[in-house]
Design a protein around this motif. Structure first.
Motif, PDB file in Angstrom:
ATOM      1  N   LYS B  14     -50.157  18.090 -69.968  1.00  0.00           N
ATOM      2  CA  LYS B  14     -50.082  19.181 -71.048  1.00  0.00           C
ATOM      3  C   LYS B  14     -50.649  18.318 -72.216  1.00  0.00           C
ATOM      4  O   LYS B  14     -50.167  17.438 -72.571  1.00  0.00           O
ATOM      5  N   LYS B  15     -51.792  18.595 -72.910  1.00  0.00           N
ATOM      6  CA  LYS B  15     -52.450  18.123 -73.795  1.00  0.00           C
ATOM      7  C   LYS B  15     -52.052  18.778 -75.300  1.00  0.00           C
ATOM      8  O   LYS B  15     -52.551  19.923 -75.495  1.00  0.00           O
ATOM      9  N   TYR B  16     -51.675  17.952 -76.165  1.00  0.00           N
ATOM     10  CA  TYR B  16     -51.659  18.482 -77.422  1.00  0.00           C
ATOM     11  C   TYR B  16     -52.501  17.513 -78.464  1.00  0.00           C
ATOM     12  O   TYR B  16     -52.898  16.463 -77.720  1.00  0.00           O
ATOM     13  N   THR B  45     -38.702  17.623 -73.880  1.00  0.00           N
ATOM     14  CA  THR B  45     -38.940  19.325 -74.301  1.00  0.00           C
ATOM     15  C   THR B  45     -40.065  19.953 -73.910  1.00  0.00           C
ATOM     16  O   THR B  45     -40.100  20.842 -73.302  1.00  0.00           O
ATOM     17  N   ASN B  49     -40.023  22.919 -71.378  1.00  0.00           N
ATOM     18  CA  ASN B  49     -40.913  24.225 -71.705  1.00  0.00           C
ATOM     19  C   ASN B  49     -41.829  24.667 -70.690  1.00  0.00           C
ATOM     20  O   ASN B  49     -41.951  25.720 -70.398  1.00  0.00           O
ATOM     21  N   LEU B  52     -40.130  25.941 -67.633  1.00  0.00           N
ATOM     22  CA  LEU B  52     -39.562  27.339 -67.897  1.00  0.00           C
ATOM     23  C   LEU B  52     -40.785  28.345 -68.235  1.00  0.00           C
ATOM     24  O   LEU B  52     -40.526  29.538 -68.436  1.00  0.00           O
ATOM     25  N   ASN B  53     -41.964  27.735 -68.129  1.00  0.00           N
ATOM     26  CA  ASN B  53     -43.244  28.588 -68.549  1.00  0.00           C
ATOM     27  C   ASN B  53     -43.201  29.080 -69.997  1.00  0.00           C
ATOM     28  O   ASN B  53     -43.517  30.151 -70.252  1.00  0.00           O
ATOM     29  N   VAL B  54     -42.358  28.468 -70.738  1.00  0.00           N
ATOM     30  CA  VAL B  54     -42.374  28.830 -72.218  1.00  0.00           C
ATOM     31  C   VAL B  54     -43.828  28.440 -73.045  1.00  0.00           C
ATOM     32  O   VAL B  54     -44.429  29.063 -73.842  1.00  0.00           O
ATOM     33  N   ILE B  55     -44.247  27.294 -72.417  1.00  0.00           N
ATOM     34  CA  ILE B  55     -45.704  27.128 -72.768  1.00  0.00           C
ATOM     35  C   ILE B  55     -46.403  26.820 -71.340  1.00  0.00           C
ATOM     36  O   ILE B  55     -45.853  26.510 -70.337  1.00  0.00           O
ATOM     37  N   ARG B  56     -47.765  27.038 -71.772  1.00  0.00           N
ATOM     38  CA  ARG B  56     -48.616  26.770 -70.296  1.00  0.00           C
ATOM     39  C   ARG B  56     -48.917  25.680 -70.225  1.00  0.00           C
ATOM     40  O   ARG B  56     -49.453  24.782 -71.073  1.00  0.00           O
ATOM     41  N   ASP B  58     -51.683  22.383 -68.928  1.00  0.00           N
ATOM     42  CA  ASP B  58     -53.010  22.311 -68.374  1.00  0.00           C
ATOM     43  C   ASP B  58     -53.406  22.053 -66.922  1.00  0.00           C
ATOM     44  O   ASP B  58     -54.181  22.720 -66.357  1.00  0.00           O
ATOM     45  N   GLU B  73     -42.857  33.576 -61.093  1.00  0.00           N
ATOM     46  CA  GLU B  73     -41.903  33.302 -62.147  1.00  0.00           C
ATOM     47  C   GLU B  73     -40.659  34.096 -62.340  1.00  0.00           C
ATOM     48  O   GLU B  73     -39.699  33.749 -62.294  1.00  0.00           O
ATOM     49  N   THR B  74     -40.731  35.459 -62.242  1.00  0.00           N
ATOM     50  CA  THR B  74     -39.630  36.395 -62.429  1.00  0.00           C
ATOM     51  C   THR B  74     -38.633  36.092 -61.367  1.00  0.00           C
ATOM     52  O   THR B  74     -37.334  35.920 -61.614  1.00  0.00           O
TER      53      THR B  74
END
Lengths: 256, 292
Positions: B14-16, B45, B49, B52-56, B58, B73-74
């Motif tokens: 995941k890139k920020y 975190t 996250n 939990l798929n709170v963030i997607r 990459d 997911e559900t």
């Protein structure tokens, strides 16, 4: 879903009670005016014109009471803000609740509050009409009847359209207190306030002036259609806002 | 659904702006408790996250309780409890109201179990959460988390800021939860002593990368702290230690192959290390002076 709606109703209960107290206050004042116009000092000392004016004011106050009730729905955005800041948003997104369902709750709340405010608003107007003995409040001549109810419905719908829009902005901006968020929130109110000013300036030009007058005259003959149109527009707008909100929540954290 | 690992992460990226969670891979076997350690900003975190798929994320693959994320997911999330460092429930509510709300969120919500936990933790039913202490809020989250038959607990700094008595009480509850071998825990924490107490496995993340992952006891046993004088330190090859700390009294070096180092440098004093020391020395492994 109903449990999430229950949660939101529980959280807005204090604001709802305060707004309801305001509604009762307006209705009481409206009733006092009509009763005074019938049996009290206004009937004793006032002319026919003053009595009629007092009754009109009482009905208008009942309309306002209904519109005041709408303001409860503004609490939905406070809830969304607290949910983002307090971690409920993250919790619910981490749970088995579908994002569509979670977002829908806030829009459904807004529609439920609208129905409740319509019901109480209409009750208030009908009460004012009964007490005053007037069958209607005519705002525009030769444009059908029930202008008081129309004003209540259209006024409330405009407010609820704004609430749907603000709910969308809350999801788009994650309730951050940035300048952009504030500008996005006030933009529709600004646009709506600019329209009459532009109209006023244009009406100074004779050609435009008569054109606007003719248009208003035409529209005013179909006020119920206007109300229906406003309702359809509200439903469409709310649905579009809901779809964009769901999409936004689904994409949260994605680098765009 | 049968599965060997409660969590399987492969190549999670995941890139920020200014930070990358880089190719993270680790497993949390069913029935185990995984300690997830790393300093602030290491990516704990972000990893949680993503799980939990709170963030997607990459790139990469995540499987929770045998379910592919985010497709299932559900289904997966119905059996997971996420516990955060702050109380996510509105502070205007009480446990009485929370119980009603939770019925709509969790399919297997059990009001009796929730009431039992409230009673056990001495949590008042009608008192608003705003009046709860930090310890009470954490216990409430755990009570809610354990009342819907969750098969996996994911905790993000859940014990941070709690006093040792409450922490100990909470750790006991987790151990009790793990008595059911189908239950698993992923627990991120700064407090390595807690993880040393209860974790079966440890994953150590630094600057978005997994540095160590495996069975906790093996990690602790394989690592060692060499203590020597500054003069003896010069005889050590750089590749034989992770990093070194020079003090007025001598030098401490963290080594990752204790038995080999003992053979190679006979007479060297090698002490046992704690998870905290391992973390500290790994974090400082890139110091240019080879010491910190």
């Amino acid at each position: 879903m109903k449990e999430l709606i229950y949660r939101n109703l529980y959280l807005i209960r204090k604001n709802a009670l305060i707004t309801f107290a305001l509604y009762i206050g307006f209705i009481t004042l409206s009733s006092v005016i009509t009763l005074s116009a019938k049996f009290g000092n206004i009937s004793k000392y006032g002319s026919e014109e003053i009595i009629s004016g007092a009754n009109d004011a009482a009905i208008m106050m009942a309309v306002l009471a209904g519109i005041v009730l709408c303001t409860t729905s503004d609490c939905i955005n406070d809830i969304i803000k607290k949910d983002y800041q307090g971690g409920w948003h993250k919790y619910i997104v981490s749970s088995g609740v579908k994002k569509e369902q979670y977002v829908a709750v806030n829009y459904i709340m807004s529609i439920l509050l609208m129905i409740v405010s319509f019901v109480f608003g209409i009750i208030g107007v009908l009460l004012a009409r009964t007490l005053s003995g007037k069958s209607d409040l005519v705002i525009i001549e030769n444009a059908g009847g029930n202008h008081d109810l129309l004003l209540l419905i259209v006024g409330s719908l405009v407010f609820y359209m704004y609430i749907s829009y603000i709910t969308l902005v809350s999801y788009l901006t994650k309730c951050t207190d940035s300048l952009e968020t504030q500008l996005l929130k006030v933009a529709p109110a600004f646009l709506i306030s600019v329209i009459p000013i532009v109209n006023m300036i244009l009406s100074e030009v004779n050609a435009y002036g008569s054109e606007i007058y003719n248009t208003i005259s035409k529209i005013s003959k179909h006020l119920w259609m206007m109300a229906g149109g406003a309702l359809v527009f509200f439903i469409l707008l709310t649905f579009v806002c809901y779809l964009i909100s769901v999409n936004t929540v689904k994409k949260e954290g994605r680098v765009l | 659904m049968d599965y060997a690992n409660a969590i399987e992460i492969r190549g999670l990226t995941k890139k920020y702006d200014g930070f990358t969670l880089d190719n993270i891979s680790f497993d949390v076997p069913k029935g185990s408790i995984m300690g997830f350690i790393g300093q602030n900003g290491a990516g704990k975190t972000t990893t949680i996250n993503s799980i939990l798929n709170v963030i997607r994320w990459d790139r990469g693959e995540i499987k929770l309780l045998g379910c592919d994320m985010p497709q299932d997911e559900t289904k997966a999330k119905e059996q997971i409890s996420a516990i955060f460092d702050v109380l996510p429930f509105n502070e205007d509510m009480s446990a009485y109201h929370l119980n009603k709300v939770m019925r709509g969120i969790w399919k297997e919500w059990n009001p009796e179990i929730f009431a039992e936990y409230l009673d056990r933790f001495n949590l008042p039913v009608k008192k608003k959460f705003a009046k709860f202490s930090k310890g009470m809020k954490m216990k409430l989250q755990i009570a809610a988390g354990l009342s819907h038959n969750a098969k996996l607990l994911i905790m993000d700094e859940a014990t941070t800021g709690l006093d040792p008595v409450v922490r100990n009480e909470i750790l006991d509850i987790f151990l009790e939860y793990l008595q059911d071998e189908s239950n698993s825990i992923l627990m991120s924490s700064h407090i390595t002593s807690d993880l040393e107490k209860i974790a079966d496995r440890v994953t150590f993340i630094d600057n978005g990368r997994v540095l160590l992952t495996g069975i906790k006891d093996e990690i602790i046993d394989n690592h060692g702290m060499v203590k020597c004088s500054k003069k003896d330190f010069k005889d050590f090859l750089r590749e034989d230690y992770i990093s070194a700390r020079v003090t007025d009294f001598g030098v401490e070096m963290l080594v990752d192959d204790r038995s080999n180092i003992a053979k190679k440098y006979s007479g060297a004093v090698i002490d046992k290390v704690s998870l905290e020391e391992i973390m500290l020395f790994y974090v400082n492994r890139n110091n240019t002076s080879n010491s910190f």
